[in-house]
Design an enzyme around this catalytic site. Structure first.
Site, PDB file in Angstrom:
ATOM      1  CB  CYS A  62      -0.949  -0.011   1.189  1.00 16.30           C
ATOM      2  SG  CYS A  62      -0.106   0.221   2.759  1.00 16.30           S
ATOM      3  CB  ALA A  65       3.810  -0.293   2.570  1.00 17.45           C
ATOM      4  NE  ARG A  96      14.371 -10.517  11.597  1.00 18.99           N
ATOM      5  CZ  ARG A  96      14.086 -11.803  11.440  1.00 18.99           C
ATOM      6  NH1 ARG A  96      14.950 -12.731  11.781  1.00 18.99           N
ATOM      7  NH2 ARG A  96      12.935 -12.182  10.935  1.00 18.99           N
ATOM      8  CG  HIS A 195       8.148   4.887  -3.514  1.00 19.40           C
ATOM      9  ND1 HIS A 195       8.056   4.032  -4.573  1.00 19.40           N
ATOM     10  CD2 HIS A 195       8.359   4.120  -2.421  1.00 19.40           C
ATOM     11  CE1 HIS A 195       8.230   2.797  -4.151  1.00 19.40           C
ATOM     12  NE2 HIS A 195       8.411   2.815  -2.850  1.00 19.40           N
TER      13      HIS A 195
HETATM   14 FE1  CFM Z   1      13.294   0.771  -4.729  1.00 17.92          FE
HETATM   15 FE2  CFM Z   1      11.208   0.035  -3.548  1.00 17.92          FE
HETATM   16 FE3  CFM Z   1      13.652  -0.517  -2.619  1.00 17.92          FE
HETATM   17 FE4  CFM Z   1      12.815  -1.597  -4.886  1.00 17.92          FE
HETATM   18 FE5  CFM Z   1      11.781  -3.545  -3.425  1.00 17.92          FE
HETATM   19 FE6  CFM Z   1      10.153  -1.971  -2.083  1.00 17.92          FE
HETATM   20 FE7  CFM Z   1      12.567  -2.490  -1.151  1.00 17.92          FE
HETATM   21 MO1  CFM Z   1      10.705  -4.374  -1.190  1.00 17.92          MO
HETATM   22  S1  CFM Z   1      11.536  -0.147  -5.633  1.00 17.92           S
HETATM   23  S2  CFM Z   1      14.705  -0.868  -4.399  1.00 17.92           S
HETATM   24  S3  CFM Z   1      12.593  -3.609  -5.521  1.00 17.92           S
HETATM   25  S4  CFM Z   1      12.580   1.318  -2.737  1.00 17.92           S
HETATM   26  S5  CFM Z   1       9.678  -3.743  -3.133  1.00 17.92           S
HETATM   27  S6  CFM Z   1       9.246  -0.102  -2.524  1.00 17.92           S
HETATM   28  S7  CFM Z   1      10.728  -2.356  -0.089  1.00 17.92           S
HETATM   29  S8  CFM Z   1      12.882  -4.468  -1.838  1.00 17.92           S
HETATM   30  S9  CFM Z   1      14.286  -1.252  -0.680  1.00 17.92           S
END
Ligand code: CFM
Length: 544
Positions: A62, A65, A96, A195
């Site tokens: 969401c 998040a 973690r 974001h």
């Molecule tokens: Fe960018 Fe993300 Fe991230 Fe990502 Fe991700 Fe994510 Fe993430 Mo999970 S696009 S790199 S591939 S910020 S889904 S919203 S939380 S791993 S640190």
């Protein structure tokens, strides 16, 4: 891609479409594309960032998040207070995954805490602002933080609590920075909206508050690195070895003061384009900081990225130092691949994750000699697939309209031209992806499958059709995939492994993948497509 792979792609598309009602099928067909790359780099159009059809079990998260958990969460000294029911806080509690390193044990680190207003029925009925003010006060009394961020969850938007008014009032009362985020979970199509909201508020309320000049030359902000599994630490070390001064990271291992002082940097480098391209654009417009797309996942990608940064600064000494770091790194990687690649070559991988990793991690699989037969993002936009060149043709839809587009003007005092537009144009041939992102599809093989917002049904179909050697996704998929006899590597939490960035991280990843794809235990499982009895219950949509 082999002809076998290509025919598997066709079978997959045909079979999975059969399960959908006609209208849903038509929509999904635009989100599942067989890749082709024209000589000028053009790739097929893919539908992305559109609302998931209700009833489909999506991988997505969401808006809250994306805002609280992803962008703001990794900063250790801002109290991130969640205004909402306790469940929202619990699931965004970063315990973690994201690492941080306060300079001393007495420096603040709130990342292990879970701050929530714990809304109850009575607050939903009579309003929660009073409780929110009390919670801000309590957090202040206990911790005396420099800043408090307030994050709205779904019910807060539904009942109409004004988190921004509370933030203004408490900011004045407490004399610290307090700011709110209208990041209700339902606000957008996915976490991607979160974001954007996080970028906007950080830019408005924090960036630019401290004008102390950069302490060292070659100051660089690292944008979109959240220090999962210590990835950011590896990049910090590489920067130090090359002679780049890391001004601020957004937002792994970062602090409030670092954000406030980030606008003095000479250059922004963007790792995760999806989550932070807004910040790069706004900092360029307001402060004149150019940006470059980089990727530190994969040894070759790391080498390219370090060279891009060095080339931007045009200092022979810096270039020499960078070349030395690259040469040592590549040698370390080559040594490891000598043995490991013999055991991974020719195997198949699939990646379905987030908005940037499904692209970046393909680098590591290519280095292992593996084929990426299918990949896709959960919530990326068309530019992350097809490259920024398609930006002018992306239509603003109802969901994007929900999110404020900040109007940003050059700052009358602090806008400083680091490189003129003419200089940038002159640098472009040597610094690839200067203020540009070429996207994922251009680097994928002909005939490979690109699937946006994959769901559980399609995941099962994909595995059944291709039987890949490894599948990369997250915790929601992991055990379903593994019960089908295929190892699943989590690329969100890394299964608490990592780091995977830089040369050091590349070798960590190679070793893990080699172990996973060669582990005989998976062959001992009987996946459903091989079992004699089928699923106990099947259903199909009645078609008209
Ligand atoms: Fe960018 Fe993300 Fe991230 Fe990502 Fe991700 Fe994510 Fe993430 Mo999970 S696009 S790199 S591939 S910020 S889904 S919203 S939380 S791993 S640190």
């Amino acid at each position: 891609m082999t002809t076998k792979n290509i025919s598997q792609s066709e079978t997959f598309k045909e079979e999975s479409m059969k399960a959908y009602p006609a209208k849903v099928g038509r929509k999904r067909a635009q989100q599942i594309v067989s890749n082709t790359v024209a000589p000028d780099g053009t790739v097929p159009v893919i539908q992305a960032n559109s609302r998931t059809t209700p009833g489909i079990i999506s991988q997505r998260g969401c808006t809250y998040a994306g805002c609280k958990g992803v962008v703001l969460g990794p900063t250790r000294d801002i109290v991130n207070l969640v205004h909402g029911p306790i469940g929202c806080s619990f699931y965004a509690w970063l315990t973690r995954r994201n690492q941080t390193r306060p300079p001393s044990p007495s420096d603040p680190n709130y990342m292990n805490y879970c701050f929530s207003t714990d809304l109850q029925d009575e607050h939903i009925i009579f309003g929660g602002e009073k409780k929110l003010k009390l919670a801000v006060q309590e957090a202040f009394d206990l911790f005396h933080p420099k800043a408090i961020g307030i994050f709205s969850t779904c019910p807060v938007g539904l009942i109409g609590d004004d988190v921004h008014a509370v933030a203004r009032e408490m900011k004045e009362k407490l004399g610290i920075n307090v700011f709110g985020f209208s990041c209700e979970g339902y606000k957008g199509v996915s976490q991607s909206a979160g974001h954007h909201i996080a970028n906007n508020q950080l830019f408005k309320h924090v960036v630019g508050l401290d004008d102390t000049p950069a302490l060292k030359p070659y100051s660089v902000n690292l944008l979109g690195e959240y220090n999962i599994g210590g990835d950011g630490f590896v990049i910090e070390d590489l920067f130090a070895a090359c002679g780049f001064h890391l001004q601020t990271t957004f937002s792994g291992n970062s602090t409030y003061e670092k954000f406030a002082n980030s606008h003095v940097a000479e250059l922004n480098v963007v790792t995760c384009h999806r989550s932070i391209n807004y910040m790069a654009d706004m900092m360029k417009r307001k402060y004149g900081i150019p940006w470059i797309k980089v990727n530190f996942v994969g040894a070759q990608a790391t080498a390219k990225s370090l060279r891009r940064i060095a080339a931007y600064f045009k200092d022979p000494e810096l270039t020499e130092r960078t070349e030395k770091v690259v040469a040592e790194g590549l040698q370390y990687v080559e040594e490891a691949l000598k043995v490991l690649k013999l055991r991974t070559e020719g195997k198949t991988a699939m990646l379905f994750v987030g908005g940037s990793r499904a692209h970046h991690y393909q680098e590591l699989f290519k280095e292992l000699g593996m084929t990426v037969a299918a990949a896709g993002y959960e919530f990326a936009h068309r530019d992350d697939y097809e490259g920024r060149r398609v930006l002018p043709s992306i239509q603003v839809d109802a969901d994007s309209r929900n999110i404020e587009e900040l109007h940003v003007e050059p700052d009358p005092e602090r806008f400083k031209i680091r490189r003129t537009e003419a200089e940038i144009e002159a640098l472009k041939p040597t610094v690839e992806e200067f203020e540009d992102y070429l996207g994922m599809m251009r680097e994928m093989e002909e005939g490979s499958l690109v699937i946006d917002d994959i769901n559980h049904w399609e995941t099962e179909k994909l595995i059944e059709t291709f039987k890949p050697d490894v599948f990369c996704a997250g915790i929601k998929e992991k055990y379903v995939v593994q019960k089908m006899g295929v190892p699943c590597k989590q690329l969100h939490s890394y299964d608490y492994g990592g780091p995977y960035t830089g040369f050091l991280g590349a070798v960590n990843f190679y070793k893990e993948i080699e172990r996973m794809v060669n582990n005989k235990v998976w062959k001992r499982l009987t996946p459903p497509w091989k079992a004699k009895t089928g699923p106990q219950l099947t259903a199909v949509f009645a078609r008209n």
